[in-house]
Design a protein around this motif. Sequence first.
Motif, PDB file in Angstrom:
ATOM      1  N   ALA A 189      51.147 -28.435  37.222  1.00  9.12           N
ATOM      2  CA  ALA A 189      52.350 -28.086  36.469  1.00  9.12           C
ATOM      3  C   ALA A 189      52.325 -28.819  35.135  1.00  9.12           C
ATOM      4  O   ALA A 189      52.203 -30.049  35.101  1.00  9.12           O
ATOM      5  N   VAL A 190      52.411 -28.067  34.057  1.00 10.14           N
ATOM      6  CA  VAL A 190      52.494 -28.643  32.714  1.00 10.14           C
ATOM      7  C   VAL A 190      53.962 -28.617  32.307  1.00 10.14           C
ATOM      8  O   VAL A 190      54.574 -27.549  32.222  1.00 10.14           O
ATOM      9  N   VAL A 191      54.523 -29.794  32.070  1.00  3.81           N
ATOM     10  CA  VAL A 191      55.962 -29.933  31.860  1.00  3.81           C
ATOM     11  C   VAL A 191      56.229 -30.558  30.494  1.00  3.81           C
ATOM     12  O   VAL A 191      55.599 -31.560  30.126  1.00  3.81           O
ATOM     13  N   SER A 192      57.140 -29.958  29.739  1.00  6.49           N
ATOM     14  CA  SER A 192      57.617 -30.559  28.492  1.00  6.49           C
ATOM     15  C   SER A 192      58.687 -31.592  28.836  1.00  6.49           C
ATOM     16  O   SER A 192      59.622 -31.302  29.588  1.00  6.49           O
ATOM     17  N   ILE A 193      58.545 -32.804  28.297  1.00 11.10           N
ATOM     18  CA  ILE A 193      59.447 -33.906  28.648  1.00 11.10           C
ATOM     19  C   ILE A 193      60.084 -34.446  27.370  1.00 11.10           C
ATOM     20  O   ILE A 193      59.398 -34.997  26.505  1.00 11.10           O
TER      21      ILE A 193
ATOM     22  N   PRO B  73      50.726 -27.387  46.727  1.00  9.40           N
ATOM     23  CA  PRO B  73      51.837 -26.428  46.829  1.00  9.40           C
ATOM     24  C   PRO B  73      52.367 -26.247  48.243  1.00  9.40           C
ATOM     25  O   PRO B  73      53.462 -25.714  48.419  1.00  9.40           O
ATOM     26  N   SER B  74      51.616 -26.690  49.242  1.00 13.72           N
ATOM     27  CA  SER B  74      52.119 -26.581  50.611  1.00 13.72           C
ATOM     28  C   SER B  74      53.115 -27.686  50.939  1.00 13.72           C
ATOM     29  O   SER B  74      53.799 -27.630  51.958  1.00 13.72           O
ATOM     30  N   VAL B  75      53.203 -28.696  50.074  1.00  6.49           N
ATOM     31  CA  VAL B  75      54.105 -29.822  50.309  1.00  6.49           C
ATOM     32  C   VAL B  75      55.249 -29.846  49.307  1.00  6.49           C
ATOM     33  O   VAL B  75      56.396 -30.123  49.651  1.00  6.49           O
ATOM     34  N   ILE B  76      54.956 -29.553  48.041  1.00 11.94           N
ATOM     35  CA  ILE B  76      55.961 -29.637  46.986  1.00 11.94           C
ATOM     36  C   ILE B  76      55.745 -28.485  46.015  1.00 11.94           C
ATOM     37  O   ILE B  76      54.618 -27.995  45.857  1.00 11.94           O
ATOM     38  N   THR B  77      56.806 -28.020  45.393  1.00 12.12           N
ATOM     39  CA  THR B  77      56.727 -26.915  44.446  1.00 12.12           C
ATOM     40  C   THR B  77      56.813 -27.428  43.017  1.00 12.12           C
ATOM     41  O   THR B  77      57.179 -28.587  42.774  1.00 12.12           O
ATOM     42  N   ALA B  78      56.483 -26.552  42.064  1.00 13.55           N
ATOM     43  CA  ALA B  78      56.556 -26.931  40.651  1.00 13.55           C
ATOM     44  C   ALA B  78      57.989 -27.247  40.247  1.00 13.55           C
ATOM     45  O   ALA B  78      58.236 -28.154  39.443  1.00 13.55           O
ATOM     46  N   GLU B  79      58.944 -26.503  40.804  1.00 13.92           N
ATOM     47  CA  GLU B  79      60.353 -26.762  40.489  1.00 13.92           C
ATOM     48  C   GLU B  79      60.775 -28.144  40.977  1.00 13.92           C
ATOM     49  O   GLU B  79      61.544 -28.850  40.309  1.00 13.92           O
TER      50      GLU B  79
ATOM     51  N   VAL C 240      59.532 -30.742  38.555  1.00 16.76           N
ATOM     52  CA  VAL C 240      60.414 -30.825  37.382  1.00 16.76           C
ATOM     53  C   VAL C 240      61.683 -31.595  37.730  1.00 16.76           C
ATOM     54  O   VAL C 240      62.169 -32.420  36.944  1.00 16.76           O
ATOM     55  N   GLU C 241      62.229 -31.359  38.924  1.00 19.59           N
ATOM     56  CA  GLU C 241      63.427 -32.082  39.350  1.00 19.59           C
ATOM     57  C   GLU C 241      63.152 -33.577  39.474  1.00 19.59           C
ATOM     58  O   GLU C 241      64.023 -34.401  39.168  1.00 19.59           O
ATOM     59  N   ALA C 242      61.950 -33.938  39.903  1.00 18.44           N
ATOM     60  CA  ALA C 242      61.604 -35.353  40.025  1.00 18.44           C
ATOM     61  C   ALA C 242      61.579 -36.029  38.662  1.00 18.44           C
ATOM     62  O   ALA C 242      62.013 -37.176  38.513  1.00 18.44           O
ATOM     63  N   VAL C 243      61.078 -35.324  37.644  1.00 18.26           N
ATOM     64  CA  VAL C 243      61.089 -35.873  36.282  1.00 18.26           C
ATOM     65  C   VAL C 243      62.527 -36.005  35.784  1.00 18.26           C
ATOM     66  O   VAL C 243      62.895 -36.988  35.138  1.00 18.26           O
TER      67      VAL C 243
ATOM     68  N   LEU D 271      59.621 -26.735  32.509  1.00 18.92           N
ATOM     69  CA  LEU D 271      58.323 -26.269  32.984  1.00 18.92           C
ATOM     70  C   LEU D 271      57.708 -25.314  31.968  1.00 18.92           C
ATOM     71  O   LEU D 271      58.307 -24.302  31.606  1.00 18.92           O
ATOM     72  N   ILE D 272      56.506 -25.635  31.489  1.00 19.97           N
ATOM     73  CA  ILE D 272      55.800 -24.782  30.529  1.00 19.97           C
ATOM     74  C   ILE D 272      54.968 -23.737  31.265  1.00 19.97           C
ATOM     75  O   ILE D 272      55.076 -22.544  31.021  1.00 19.97           O
ATOM     76  N   ARG D 273      54.145 -24.198  32.191  1.00 19.34           N
ATOM     77  CA  ARG D 273      53.326 -23.270  32.979  1.00 19.34           C
ATOM     78  C   ARG D 273      52.864 -23.980  34.247  1.00 19.34           C
ATOM     79  O   ARG D 273      52.903 -25.211  34.340  1.00 19.34           O
ATOM     80  N   CYS D 274      52.431 -23.167  35.203  1.00 18.90           N
ATOM     81  CA  CYS D 274      51.891 -23.683  36.461  1.00 18.90           C
ATOM     82  C   CYS D 274      50.624 -22.899  36.770  1.00 18.90           C
ATOM     83  O   CYS D 274      50.649 -21.662  36.812  1.00 18.90           O
TER      84      CYS D 274
END
Length: 462
Positions: A134-138, A178-184, A187-190, A199-202
């Motif tokens: 997951a590429v995330v803008s912060i 992805p079987s344990v945690i999702t991209a969303e 993002v919530e963790a950040v 989220l930019i892309r996954c």
Amino acid sequence: MSNELTPERCLLDDSLLAPRPSVFSSARSGPSSSQASSEPMKNNDKRTIATISINGMTCHSCVNSIQDQVRSMPGIHSCKVSLENAEGVVEYDPAIWTGTSVAESIDDMGFEAKLKNTREGSTASASKPTRKKAVVSIKGMVCHACVDNIQEALKKRDGVISAEVFLDKEEGEFVFDPSVITAEQVVEAVDDAGYDPTLIRCEEVNDIPPRKRSVSPSGGSVVRFSKPGTVEMSLGKSQTNVELGHENLEKCTLAVDGMTCASCVQYIERRLGKLRGVQSVVVALIAGKAEIVYNPSLTSVEKLIAETTALGYRASLIDSPFSAFSKIHLMIGNLNSEADVNRIESHVISKKGVESCHVSLATSIASIEFSPSEIGPRDLISVVESLGYTAELSSKDDQLKRLDHSEEVRNLIFGIPVMLIMIVFHWILHTPMHPENQTPIFSPALSLDNLLLLLLCTPVQV
């Protein structure tokens, strides 16, 4: 040959007396040892996925509890529970489990579980499970301490394999399972860390080794002698460094420039606290100082300054003698009389942790000696402001300006000649009443005394 059981036949064939497994045995007890040992040898390449509805979950603690217990069962390959959808997806070995038995095991945990459907899953001989990135803008990062905080927070999340944050690009790249945690959820963790992520892309990635974790087998305390003179104790998630031998400790105070937020304070305290020989680190953001208690036989002030500079901050030594108290200087506003001085001193000294307080009426500067473990500069400023005065930290430049009387001396140098000119021209020669006694310069409208007064008064007004 007759199949009738006789005592003689039972004595000859012991297998007839052995108990037979009941076809009505409950699946709640989980797989039997014979199934776990023999059946997987035949069909260890087959997997089945069961979707189970789960009611009774109220929070993410329920989700984690179900996932942890189900994953610990033999023959379970993966388990992912969704609180929003009130269901769980479990991948298991069909030679050991059935969808109904998995649902009943979850039901035994105190939840209402019911099998929805099952389908054929992947095989063990298939390719390695795909990882995702997951590429995330912060937004909201201001320094490298923010980068460190985000990376540490994400690495603690289950399913996150790696976390890399870039301050210059204001982005983060997080590889996860992805079987344990999702991209969303990444993002919530950040966002939970105190920043503004988008989220930019996954995308899918391969050949990323799973992150290894070291866990105490007993789940209790672990004591490691990691460096001479230090005992490192791990209690759950916290660690404490206990330095042996406190008799030769010293304290130094460093001026630290470049701190912008509380994350900088935590970053410096955490990194310096890991250095060998460092006993304690207390960083004050508002004062721009770091007080470090250390063992001089294991480290030095120069090393501490170099380490702080390597973290991206400017550090310099203020003082180094060991003392239990710190000293700050506050610039006090609205200070008019000795009564104000006595009022401030009495209120500040009455606070716990304050050793001394001296207020100068001439310079409007308060010098306060205090224990940083009991009270801080922000608390002292609040005490003064609660009395109706203004207070702010005073730097050395501010103190020198208050003690500098060069401006008064300059005014005196130019003021004395002005008085002499007025005495001579106005009182002795009476030039204002007798224009004939005036000495014109350049023109009749400009007299000598007025020109001299102009030249002497202009520098004072500038």
